[in-house]
Scaffold this motif. Structure first.
Motif, PDB file in Angstrom:
ATOM      1  N   ILE A 279      20.243  26.342 -19.688  1.00 29.83           N
ATOM      2  CA  ILE A 279      20.169  25.193 -18.678  1.00 29.83           C
ATOM      3  C   ILE A 279      19.186  25.514 -17.437  1.00 29.83           C
ATOM      4  O   ILE A 279      18.609  24.462 -17.146  1.00 29.83           O
ATOM      5  N   ALA A 280      18.929  26.644 -17.199  1.00 27.75           N
ATOM      6  CA  ALA A 280      17.901  26.885 -15.996  1.00 27.75           C
ATOM      7  C   ALA A 280      16.530  26.203 -16.641  1.00 27.75           C
ATOM      8  O   ALA A 280      15.948  25.607 -16.170  1.00 27.75           O
ATOM      9  N   ARG A 281      16.221  26.439 -18.047  1.00 31.40           N
ATOM     10  CA  ARG A 281      14.857  25.969 -18.249  1.00 31.40           C
ATOM     11  C   ARG A 281      14.899  24.420 -18.466  1.00 31.40           C
ATOM     12  O   ARG A 281      13.963  23.755 -18.193  1.00 31.40           O
ATOM     13  N   GLU A 282      16.080  23.777 -19.045  1.00 27.82           N
ATOM     14  CA  GLU A 282      15.959  22.381 -18.951  1.00 27.82           C
ATOM     15  C   GLU A 282      15.952  21.657 -17.448  1.00 27.82           C
ATOM     16  O   GLU A 282      15.450  20.764 -17.475  1.00 27.82           O
ATOM     17  N   LEU A 283      16.516  22.390 -16.558  1.00 27.60           N
ATOM     18  CA  LEU A 283      16.572  21.950 -15.183  1.00 27.60           C
ATOM     19  C   LEU A 283      15.117  21.977 -14.911  1.00 27.60           C
ATOM     20  O   LEU A 283      14.668  20.981 -14.268  1.00 27.60           O
ATOM     21  N   TYR A 284      14.333  22.978 -15.025  1.00 25.68           N
ATOM     22  CA  TYR A 284      12.885  23.147 -14.963  1.00 25.68           C
ATOM     23  C   TYR A 284      12.148  22.100 -15.523  1.00 25.68           C
ATOM     24  O   TYR A 284      11.439  21.294 -14.922  1.00 25.68           O
ATOM     25  N   THR A 285      12.532  21.711 -16.766  1.00 24.31           N
ATOM     26  CA  THR A 285      11.855  20.732 -17.862  1.00 24.31           C
ATOM     27  C   THR A 285      12.115  19.219 -17.074  1.00 24.31           C
ATOM     28  O   THR A 285      10.968  18.516 -17.020  1.00 24.31           O
ATOM     29  N   HIS A 286      12.914  19.148 -16.474  1.00 28.46           N
ATOM     30  CA  HIS A 286      13.086  18.018 -15.801  1.00 28.46           C
ATOM     31  C   HIS A 286      12.840  18.123 -14.113  1.00 28.46           C
ATOM     32  O   HIS A 286      13.285  16.942 -13.496  1.00 28.46           O
ATOM     33  N   ARG A 287      12.137  18.963 -13.881  1.00 31.85           N
ATOM     34  CA  ARG A 287      11.691  19.002 -12.324  1.00 31.85           C
ATOM     35  C   ARG A 287      12.839  19.064 -11.383  1.00 31.85           C
ATOM     36  O   ARG A 287      12.596  18.561 -10.287  1.00 31.85           O
ATOM     37  N   LEU A 288      13.851  19.499 -11.893  1.00 29.91           N
ATOM     38  CA  LEU A 288      15.046  19.759 -10.873  1.00 29.91           C
ATOM     39  C   LEU A 288      14.891  21.294 -10.523  1.00 29.91           C
ATOM     40  O   LEU A 288      15.115  22.151 -10.938  1.00 29.91           O
ATOM     41  N   LYS A 289      14.263  21.373  -8.970  1.00 25.88           N
ATOM     42  CA  LYS A 289      13.867  22.629  -8.790  1.00 25.88           C
ATOM     43  C   LYS A 289      15.297  23.423  -8.055  1.00 25.88           C
ATOM     44  O   LYS A 289      16.328  22.599  -7.585  1.00 25.88           O
ATOM     45  N   PHE A 290      15.323  24.576  -8.109  1.00 25.71           N
ATOM     46  CA  PHE A 290      16.689  25.023  -7.620  1.00 25.71           C
ATOM     47  C   PHE A 290      16.420  26.496  -7.206  1.00 25.71           C
ATOM     48  O   PHE A 290      15.301  27.109  -7.515  1.00 25.71           O
TER      49      PHE A 290
END
Length: 363
Positions: A279-290
């Motif tokens: 999930i962390a990688r997919e957030l990164y793919t969608h440019r959702l920084k966290f």
């Protein structure tokens, strides 16, 4: 100012300089607490001080000791009680300024009152008598709250009720007739404060400056009347009550108030991201920084200003109850194995689809 908020601020003023001493007994591990984690000395210190200041208002359901009856007496058997009593108002001010010398100097008023007095001894765990938000897992059950819903509070309650129908904290929320009803003997029989006395204990142990406390004042039906999430490091409280139009940030030492309104944000918070690398990688793919900050209750309350808050796994009432009340007018999705909150409808929908795709399970 309500009696609940007044007592919370007084407790926080006492806790902050004691935690900053980082004495050996505060870092030592003890027994497993009612919430399931191992308690450290700092957890018990915070619980005792909060209990001393708040037990006259109602019962306390604490992550450390479980149920603590209203009006529980205190004693001075602990070493830190003796040390606290030796600090004068001037000592307290000088110590706090030294600890937070890089913070805004307005926070530390040089006339800060010395509110130290003997602390409560640790109570026996009488069990979790007030239900739990986590309940039994029900795979991929979701409920939604949207900021443009015509009945925001009703939707907020539905999101919680979908998680655990048995919890007494999920009943409809009445509008209190008086802001100080909690001070009467009659009200003490049914008000309960759900308390996480030290949210982010591992951060405290590691000297990472991000830890606080979470408090939710509930009526006899379990509805939240007031909520406060304390940041011990910034000396601030995020606070809201059932009839307020929005939450406020309050400086613990000056009591300066400032309203909190949704603002543009670039980053969100993904707690426990280390357990969900896909999930962390997919957030990164969608440019959702966290960021993953390690204090769930504090991070949830800050969803009022961050891009989003995401927690994967089973989140406890001690971490979620106050924060969900503070964020009740934001977008909320809740399942047995996740909690998602966001002020941004587009980001909210994107993350919800990611969670659905990965079919996350409770750990």
């Amino acid at each position: 100012m309500s009696e609940f908020l007044y007592a919370t601020l007084n407790a926080a003023r006492e806790i902050i300089p004691l935690l900053a001493m980082r004495e050996e007994h505060l870092l030592q591990a003890g027994a497993k607490g009612a919430g399931g984690d191992i308690s450290i000395g700092a957890d018990l210190l915070c619980e005792e001080i909060f209990t001393k200041h708040l037990s006259h208002i109602g019962h306390i359901d604490s992550e450390e000791s479980g149920f603590i009856a209203a009006g529980t007496q205190t004693d001075s058997n602990r070493d830190f009680s003796d040390k606290a009593q030796t600090l004068s108002s001037r000592d307290l001010h000088q110590q706090v300024v030294a600890i937070h010398k890089k913070a805004d100097s307005r926070i530390f008023d040089k006339n800060a009152q010395n509110v130290f007095s003997p602390n409560a001894a640790r109570r026996q765990d009488l069990g979790d008598k007030n239900g739990a938000l986590q309940g039994e897992s029900r795979a991929h059950t979701r409920a939604y709250v949207t900021a443009d819903s015509p009945q925001q509070n009703k939707g907020y309650r539905s999101a919680l009720a979908d998680v655990s129908l048995e919890s007494p904290f999920l009943a409809p929320k009445p509008t209190p007739k008086t802001r100080k009803a909690e001070s009467t003997k009659e009200s003490q029989s049914f008000l309960t404060i759900v308390l996480d006395p030290l949210d982010g204990s591992d951060n405290y142990l590691s000297n990472i400056p991000y830890y606080g406390a979470s408090l939710a004042l509930c009526d006899s039906t379990g509805a939240v009347l007031e909520a406060a999430v304390v940041n011990f490091c910034s000396a601030q409280v995020i606070y809201d009550h059932s009839s307020a139009p929005h939450a406020s940030r309050i400086h613990i030492f000056t009591q300066e108030h400032s309203p909190i309104a949704p603002t543009p944000a670039k980053c969100g918070v993904f707690e426990k991201a280390y357990s969900y690398p896909d999930i962390a990688r997919e957030l990164y793919t969608h440019r959702l920084k966290f960021r993953s900050l390690g204090a769930s209750a504090l991070s949830l309350a800050c969803a009022l200003e961050h891009n989003f808050f995401l927690f994967c796994g089973a989140i406890r009432k001690y971490d979620a109850l106050a924060g969900l009340f503070l964020c009740r007018n934001l977008q909320i999705a809740r399942g047995a194995d996740f909690l998602l909150v966001s002020q941004n409808k587009q980001v909210f929908g994107m993350i919800e689809r990611i969670l659905s795709k990965h079919q996350i399970k409770q750990i």
